[in-house]
Each structure stands twice: as structure tokens, then as C-alpha cells.
Design a protein around this motif. Sequence first.
Motif, short mmCIF file in Angstrom:
data_model
loop_
_atom_site.label_atom_id
_atom_site.label_comp_id
_atom_site.label_asym_id
_atom_site.label_seq_id
_atom_site.Cartn_x
_atom_site.Cartn_y
_atom_site.Cartn_z
N MET A 1 41.52 -17.12 51.54
CA MET A 1 41.59 -17.07 50.07
C MET A 1 42.19 -18.39 49.56
O MET A 1 43.19 -18.83 50.09
N LYS A 2 41.54 -19.00 48.57
CA LYS A 2 42.07 -20.28 48.10
C LYS A 2 43.32 -20.08 47.23
O LYS A 2 43.57 -18.96 46.76
N ARG A 3 44.06 -21.16 47.03
CA ARG A 3 45.32 -21.05 46.28
C ARG A 3 45.05 -20.80 44.80
O ARG A 3 44.04 -21.22 44.26
N PHE A 4 46.03 -20.17 44.16
CA PHE A 4 45.96 -19.95 42.72
C PHE A 4 47.38 -19.84 42.20
O PHE A 4 48.31 -19.60 42.98
N THR A 5 47.54 -20.03 40.91
CA THR A 5 48.85 -19.80 40.30
C THR A 5 48.95 -18.33 39.89
O THR A 5 47.94 -17.64 39.75
N TYR A 6 50.17 -17.88 39.69
CA TYR A 6 50.39 -16.46 39.39
C TYR A 6 51.43 -16.33 38.28
O TYR A 6 52.49 -16.95 38.35
N ASP A 7 51.09 -15.57 37.26
CA ASP A 7 52.05 -15.27 36.18
C ASP A 7 52.01 -13.80 35.88
O ASP A 7 50.95 -13.16 35.95
N ARG A 8 53.17 -13.26 35.51
CA ARG A 8 53.24 -11.85 35.12
C ARG A 8 53.88 -11.77 33.75
O ARG A 8 55.10 -11.62 33.62
N PRO A 9 53.06 -11.89 32.69
CA PRO A 9 53.62 -11.88 31.34
C PRO A 9 54.26 -10.53 31.02
O PRO A 9 53.80 -9.49 31.50
N GLN A 10 55.31 -10.57 30.21
CA GLN A 10 56.02 -9.34 29.84
C GLN A 10 55.30 -8.58 28.73
O GLN A 10 55.42 -7.37 28.62
N LEU A 11 54.57 -9.33 27.89
CA LEU A 11 53.93 -8.72 26.72
C LEU A 11 52.48 -9.19 26.63
O LEU A 11 52.12 -10.22 27.20
N GLU A 12 51.65 -8.40 25.90
CA GLU A 12 50.23 -8.72 25.91
C GLU A 12 49.93 -10.07 25.27
O GLU A 12 48.99 -10.75 25.68
N GLY A 13 50.74 -10.48 24.29
CA GLY A 13 50.52 -11.79 23.68
C GLY A 13 50.58 -12.91 24.70
O GLY A 13 49.80 -13.87 24.67
N GLY A 14 51.53 -12.77 25.62
CA GLY A 14 51.66 -13.77 26.68
C GLY A 14 50.44 -13.79 27.59
O GLY A 14 50.01 -14.85 28.06
N ALA A 15 49.87 -12.62 27.82
CA ALA A 15 48.68 -12.54 28.67
C ALA A 15 47.52 -13.30 28.04
O ALA A 15 46.82 -14.05 28.71
N PHE A 16 47.34 -13.12 26.72
CA PHE A 16 46.19 -13.76 26.08
C PHE A 16 46.29 -15.28 26.16
O PHE A 16 45.29 -15.96 26.39
N SER A 17 47.49 -15.84 25.96
CA SER A 17 47.58 -17.30 26.01
C SER A 17 47.36 -17.80 27.44
O SER A 17 46.70 -18.81 27.65
N LEU A 18 47.88 -17.06 28.43
CA LEU A 18 47.64 -17.49 29.82
C LEU A 18 46.16 -17.39 30.19
O LEU A 18 45.65 -18.19 30.97
N LEU A 19 45.47 -16.43 29.59
CA LEU A 19 44.04 -16.26 29.92
C LEU A 19 43.18 -17.33 29.29
O LEU A 19 41.98 -17.43 29.59
N GLU A 20 43.76 -18.15 28.42
CA GLU A 20 42.98 -19.26 27.85
C GLU A 20 42.81 -20.40 28.84
O GLU A 20 41.98 -21.29 28.64
N GLN A 21 43.58 -20.39 29.93
CA GLN A 21 43.39 -21.42 30.95
C GLN A 21 41.99 -21.29 31.54
O GLN A 21 41.50 -20.19 31.74
N PRO A 22 41.35 -22.43 31.86
CA PRO A 22 40.05 -22.31 32.52
C PRO A 22 40.20 -21.66 33.88
O PRO A 22 41.22 -21.84 34.55
N GLU A 23 39.19 -20.91 34.28
CA GLU A 23 39.18 -20.25 35.60
C GLU A 23 40.38 -19.31 35.78
O GLU A 23 40.92 -19.19 36.87
N ALA A 24 40.80 -18.67 34.69
CA ALA A 24 41.87 -17.67 34.79
C ALA A 24 41.24 -16.29 34.94
O ALA A 24 40.16 -16.03 34.42
#
Lengths: 334, 168
Positions: A1-24
Motif C-alpha cells: 500500500m502506498k503512503r498517504f497522510t492521515y487526519d481525523r477531524p473532530q467536526l464535519e466542517g474540518g472534514a470538508f476542508s481536508l477533502l478539498e485536497q487533491p486525491e483525498a
Amino acid sequence: MKRFTYDRPQLEGGAFSLLEQPEASVIAGGTELLNWMRLGIAEPDHLVDIARLPGWGEIALDGETLRIGALATLNKVGEHPLVDAHARALGEACLLAASAQLRNRATIGGNVLQRTRCVYFRAEAPLTWGCNKRQPGSGCAAIAGHSDDAAIFGWSESCAATHPSDPLVALACLDAEAELHSASGVRRLPVCDLHLSQVEAEAEGEDGATAENRLERGELIAAYLIPLRPASRSTYLKVRDRQSFAYSRVTAAASVELEDGVIGALRIALGSVAQRPWRLGRAEQALVGERLEEASLLAAIERDMEEARTLPGSDYKRRLARNAAIRAVMAAGA
Amino acid sequence: MSRDTQIREQPKTHEVRIRVNGEERVTEVEARTSLLDWLREAIGLTGTKKGCNEGACGSCTVLVDGRRMNACMILVVQCEGSAVTTVEGLAGPDGELHPVQRAFSACDAYQCGYCTPGQLISAVACIEEGHTGSEEEVREWMSGNLCRCSAYPQITAAVMMAAEELGR
């Protein structure tokens, strides 16, 4: 499995901004995504873990609706008393899916976003045969090859894959809506319209093999909303090669409202026959006012089955699906 | 620009707090490390077995916060703050076997033994969940654990025997 970054946002707003990254990519239970990453079906650079978003796993009544949070696991949905009371077909479908271990991990949000179990699709990269889902333009080895898992409705020359989810078929039968959240707000979409058959995708100008659903980029399934219908009873039937822990050949969900033995309302959805749940609209309409009898069901359901187009390996599904639909309706009304 | 250099700056490893068989641990892992590989390769708990590595065989079954799951389908980074029980955590501190282990032994519920750690953990959970009302129910709720020696009748009998001893 290739490497990837990992984030666990506490709130849904945080998830949406992280999902704006390409290839997220979103991960919750991960029981499907991790296998995609091992096979080379998906290679995300970033994983956004939504598994701990507060409140997203709750199951509760909300007025005339049963609300099922997307992070509820299949075992939680399957064993929940509110689901048993108001959406029995869904609870049965959840408990007939996968294994006890996977159902403790897999969420009902991710479950409907599984991809096909077609053996030509689900293999380790690089593929040495054609698969238009994996490599657009490479052809479809299933149509000329082992086609016993193939769709019989809505498929095109580009792809004949089916959708493997059990809960999806029950949700479609129960007229559930999906509540979709994104950075730009909330919208609702009938679960019946969430997925696309290959023919529908091509009619909308999309690629028949790879356009599988109507979710927008960055949009998350937050919950399902099931209308309460106290007079209806529903059930789910799964036909498969072995009795437990196997994907289906054909499934049928039925919801019936009976008045003195006469059908007042009827909903039937078939699974593993198309890349989306397949409602039997003609039979649902024609049978209202009829008595609940096998002979009348057979005649009405046959009219829906006339639309089926089969491959040499999938021809058996026409009869199996018809019989499964009849059995499910009879069982729901029993 | 290659895809690798597009990945934004983030530490290559993540610190995770995780309790294993009652022992609190703080570990540094890559995000892609599965719970299964970490248990076996990083902390030497090789009782948990790697069979299919795709959630199909059940030989890697562990308890995460009391619920049975396939350790191959979980990333360690997803386990922050969780408690994991592996087969090594079933016996008592003095080495006394768990009732489920004793029942597997008494019923001869294995042949090669490779699937047994996963079967044991799954059986403990199956009994705790209350899914041992009949042999049929046990077979259904134990179907996520394959046994290629096909010791299923003995496994089912062992689960029923242990459930009775445990008062379920």
C-alpha cells in the motif's frame, strides 16, 4: 500500500476542508477502502477519517421519519429495535451482509458506496485483461467471459457490473432518502436515485463504466431518512451460493400494505441484477387492489422481467430474480 | 512535480495510544500500518494470524473495545485510545485457560490450528453477544471464521459448551 497522510477531524466542517485536497479520500470503517488500496483500485494521497464525527452514528425517530446515521455499523442497524419495528427489511439485509466481524466495523454510509464484486474488476493491478472501470477504454472482459455475476438490467456494452450492497436494496424498497452534507450545505436525494445504471450514466453524457453514483466531489452521506409506514410490513430475501458470509446471486426486498388480504401498496426492489437497486415499477402499480396470491404476482412481475437482457452466464438470473421477488412479497405479506 | 512531492508536509509517523491485553502502549506508526501487521511485527504478538489480509477468512480476529473485528481491515491510527484484546490476552495471569480455550481443547475443535486464535476470539465475542441460542445460530454468527480443515462441527460444539459454562 502506498503512503498517504492521515487526519481525523473532530467536526464535519474540518472534514470538508481536508477533502478539498487533491486525491483525498474518506475513510470510516475502512473495510472496503483498504482493499481498494491494496489492489490498486484507489490510491489516495490523503485519508480523512470521519469515523468519530459526533452524532453521525445515531439511530432515532424524528417525527414521521426513522433517521439512521451513516456511521452506524451494520450490526448496530441490524440489531436496533427501531429498525426492527419500522424498517425490518433493512435490519434483515444488514445482518445477511458480510460476517459478524466486518459488520462490527463496516458503516451503513460506506456500505452503499461499495464497488462491484465482478472478478475482472476486483483483482490486483496491473490487470492483464480489459476492464473499463479500472482502465477506461480497455474493454469489458466479463461480457465475453464469465458472465454469471453480470447485470441483467441497465447494463451497456461498456460494463455489465452489478452493485453488491444488501442494505442499499432494502433502503431503495423503503423509499429512503440520503441526507448529503458538503461544504456548500445539505441536500436530500432518494436512495433510488443515488446510483446509476450504465445505460443511465451514458444517457446523462457520463462514462457508462465509471460514473456509478450521483454524489458530488466532497459530498458525504450523513444519514438515511426512512418514512414511517405503520401499515406496511417489509422483508429481505438473499439468494446465494452458500448460506452465510457470501455475496448474493440475487436479492429481493419487498414492502407490502394489506387491507383484508388485498394489496393497498407494494414496493419491490431487486439486488445484484443491475448497478443500482432495481424497482419493479410495473408490478408495484398493477398489483394494487389485487389479492396477495402467487399467480397474480407472477403475471405482474413477469412484465417487469421482460426488460431483462441477459448474457450466456447470467440467463439464470431472470428466473431466479422473478421467483425471489414473488417469495419476498409473499413473505412480507404473510 | 511527482505525486509524492505533492503530499503536504505531515510527520511520516503518527503517535498512537493503544491498550493491548490490558497494557497501555504509546507507539509511532506510519498511517498505512494495519493493526494486524503492527500486532505481529511491531510488538511480537504473533498469535493473531495473517490469512487472507482482505477480511475474508477471520484468522486475524481481535476484540477492539470489546467488539470482534478483522485486524487486517483496521489502521493502527484509527485505534487511538482503543483497547485491543488478542488471543494472548484470553488466558488468566496465572496461565489458566479461558473457558472457550478449554472447550476447544475438550471438543478437539481444530486440526492444523492456524485459524484457531481467530476462532477463539470470535467465539468469546459470539458468546458475549448472546448469539449461542442454537447450533444454527452459532454457525451463522461464526461464519466469518473459515476453517479449511473443516472442523466446523467440533467448533460449533465447543462454542455451545463454553456458552453453557459461561451461563449464556
